[in-house]
Design a protein around this motif. Sequence first.
Motif, PDB file in Angstrom:
ATOM      1  N   UNK A 163       0.850  -1.191   0.000  1.00 60.66           N
ATOM      2  CA  UNK A 163       0.000   0.000   0.000  1.00 60.66           C
ATOM      3  C   UNK A 163       0.887   1.243   0.000  1.00 60.66           C
ATOM      4  N   UNK A 164       0.281   2.403   0.165  1.00 57.26           N
ATOM      5  CA  UNK A 164       1.030   3.659   0.083  1.00 57.26           C
ATOM      6  C   UNK A 164       2.049   3.835   1.206  1.00 57.26           C
ATOM      7  N   UNK A 165       1.906   3.046   2.285  1.00 55.57           N
ATOM      8  CA  UNK A 165       2.844   3.132   3.403  1.00 55.57           C
ATOM      9  C   UNK A 165       3.929   2.067   3.345  1.00 55.57           C
ATOM     10  N   UNK A 166       3.896   1.252   2.282  1.00 57.10           N
ATOM     11  CA  UNK A 166       4.906   0.213   2.136  1.00 57.10           C
ATOM     12  C   UNK A 166       4.551  -1.082   2.833  1.00 57.10           C
ATOM     13  N   UNK A 167       3.303  -1.226   3.267  1.00 55.00           N
ATOM     14  CA  UNK A 167       2.869  -2.452   3.931  1.00 55.00           C
ATOM     15  C   UNK A 167       2.266  -3.415   2.922  1.00 55.00           C
ATOM     16  N   UNK A 168       2.624  -4.706   2.987  1.00 55.38           N
ATOM     17  CA  UNK A 168       2.047  -5.683   2.053  1.00 55.38           C
ATOM     18  C   UNK A 168       0.527  -5.711   2.148  1.00 55.38           C
ATOM     19  N   UNK A 169      -0.128  -5.776   0.992  1.00 57.08           N
ATOM     20  CA  UNK A 169      -1.597  -5.829   0.970  1.00 57.08           C
ATOM     21  C   UNK A 169      -2.053  -7.289   1.059  1.00 57.08           C
ATOM     22  N   UNK A 170      -3.322  -7.478   1.360  1.00 53.19           N
ATOM     23  CA  UNK A 170      -3.886  -8.823   1.426  1.00 53.19           C
ATOM     24  C   UNK A 170      -4.039  -9.394   0.020  1.00 53.19           C
ATOM     25  N   UNK A 171      -4.054 -10.730  -0.072  1.00 52.33           N
ATOM     26  CA  UNK A 171      -4.305 -11.390  -1.349  1.00 52.33           C
ATOM     27  C   UNK A 171      -5.617 -10.870  -1.922  1.00 52.33           C
ATOM     28  N   UNK A 172      -5.593 -10.496  -3.187  1.00 52.19           N
ATOM     29  CA  UNK A 172      -6.784  -9.990  -3.846  1.00 52.19           C
ATOM     30  C   UNK A 172      -6.881  -8.485  -3.872  1.00 52.19           C
ATOM     31  N   UNK A 173      -6.212  -7.821  -2.909  1.00 54.97           N
ATOM     32  CA  UNK A 173      -6.253  -6.355  -2.875  1.00 54.97           C
ATOM     33  C   UNK A 173      -5.215  -5.775  -3.844  1.00 54.97           C
ATOM     34  N   UNK A 174      -5.552  -4.614  -4.385  1.00 52.99           N
ATOM     35  CA  UNK A 174      -4.655  -3.954  -5.338  1.00 52.99           C
ATOM     36  C   UNK A 174      -3.635  -3.095  -4.599  1.00 52.99           C
ATOM     37  N   UNK A 175      -2.384  -3.206  -5.010  1.00 54.39           N
ATOM     38  CA  UNK A 175      -1.317  -2.362  -4.481  1.00 54.39           C
ATOM     39  C   UNK A 175      -0.261  -2.168  -5.540  1.00 54.39           C
ATOM     40  N   UNK A 176       0.841  -1.552  -5.154  1.00 53.77           N
ATOM     41  CA  UNK A 176       1.917  -1.281  -6.115  1.00 53.77           C
ATOM     42  C   UNK A 176       2.998  -2.355  -6.014  1.00 53.77           C
TER      43      UNK A 176
END
Length: 540
Positions: A370-383
């Motif tokens: 996410x925008x804070x550098x934390x891994x997102x959950x499976x299925x969620x969109x991130x960078x």
Amino acid sequence: MKYEELMNRFSWEEVIKTFDWDMNEYFNAAHECCDRWADDPNRIAIYWENEAGHKETWTFHKLKEQSNRMANALRAKGIKKGDRVAGLLGKDMELYVTVLAVWKIGAVYVPLFTAFGPEAIRYRLENAGCKVLLTNQEQANKLKRTDISTELILIDGLTKNGQTFWEYINSFSDEHETEKTDVMDPCTIQYTSGSTGLPKGAVWAHKIFVSSYPFLRYGIGVEPGDRLYGGADPGWAFGLINCTFAPLSFGISILSYKGPFDVATVYRLLEEYKISNFAYAPTAFRMMMAAGPELVKKYNIQVKKFSSAGEPLNAEVVRFFRENFGREIYDQYGATETGMIVNNLNVTDMTVKPGSMGLPAPGFHIAIVDNDGNPVKKGDVGQIVVDTTHFPQFFLGYWNAPEKTESKMLGKWFQTGDLANQDEEGYFWFQGRDDDIISSAGYRIGPFEVESNLIEHPAVSEAAVVGKPDSAKGEIVKAFVVLNPSFQGSDELAKELSNFVKGKLSKHQYPREVDFVESLPKTPSGKIQRYLLRKESAKN
């Protein structure tokens, strides 16, 4: 082999052992891509052919001798370790020889794309401080009205002494001692478009060839005895590294065809040169599908592995190849600054999910955050981000632009700018960009450079450029233009503006569509809200 087994077995220590020089002491790309294989006088490096049917066969031995001569020629011109030398050619043997020569003296190569216009060429030459540009008369003509300090070497022109290019090169000794560069010394500056500002030069270390090993060996699936045909242009990262010099570092033969893309020609080349490994952009594969299955049946094609990169691949194209070639296309993902980091791996029995980027490459530490550098959950969109503290890091930052380099960092993570999510099996799925980069036929186009050139036209007051969805190219460049009061919008003016940009930048950057508008949507601080224009484009 199963993907999990490959990941568990992978070792960078074992990869390092496959190279000739000990990278803990010194490492040079030219030695690994050419000279180490040159003791066998019959070992073929490059099969070369052009549109006119002229054919050449280059052994590693010949490539070594001629690149040694070119290295001596460059040294005679005062080029030394750390200096920048540019190349503005297509798939020419003179270019390949020169790239190796540049690396041999520890200098830095700057690739340029032949579709660039005068302003795009000038900016890159001046920004990188290139001392020499290898090109031809056609390209040099673009620079006639451009004031540059770079010395030109023309492959189809004569020297001051009346020598042709090869006469000049052959006047130098074929003996040369390759510079014992450090593995983290710079070897290449590859310019890449950003969503804001002018293109920035991504600096690669010689280590890129170590870091590229997992992609070549497991992604594309290069193995001893292969013949690889990679169609990408050497003016871009994938063409220069993954289609040309990285395969040569494995000691295999490659095909380099200098000519326009034509499906029947490609099939003829695959058959005639007994190509076993084929890599191209999605646009090419879509054209091959459009030509139909009957054309495929006319040729004896022995390709065992297909790979695609540049943009997501359509599911129907993957099915076409499975049905007509007996092999799916394996989609690959990477970025200029990171290398190829998410792959459908040709050497595994992993399921190819059409439209998916694949699974993380062996040896890399990547994540979706996410925008804070934390891994997102499976299925969620991130960078998609890459750990820069991990072994394969070869990116040295942007040339003379530490602030731009810093802006791409999120702690230890390098931010690719690409958005994705992971399914339950770990496959990555591309969801778009977090900025305004346009992806058209595999080219990544920054809007700023196009907008800046549009505004130079006397009719244009303001301009905004976005990507519009397109079935053939993925996206096309679309411009929204606010005219100066004395001008009126028309089809003729739209065409004139497109050609204006085409003449200054390149054939892939110009707007295919131009809409005239009263005003552009902006934030309170005055920034153009391109995402609103993208929504508008998607409707039409």
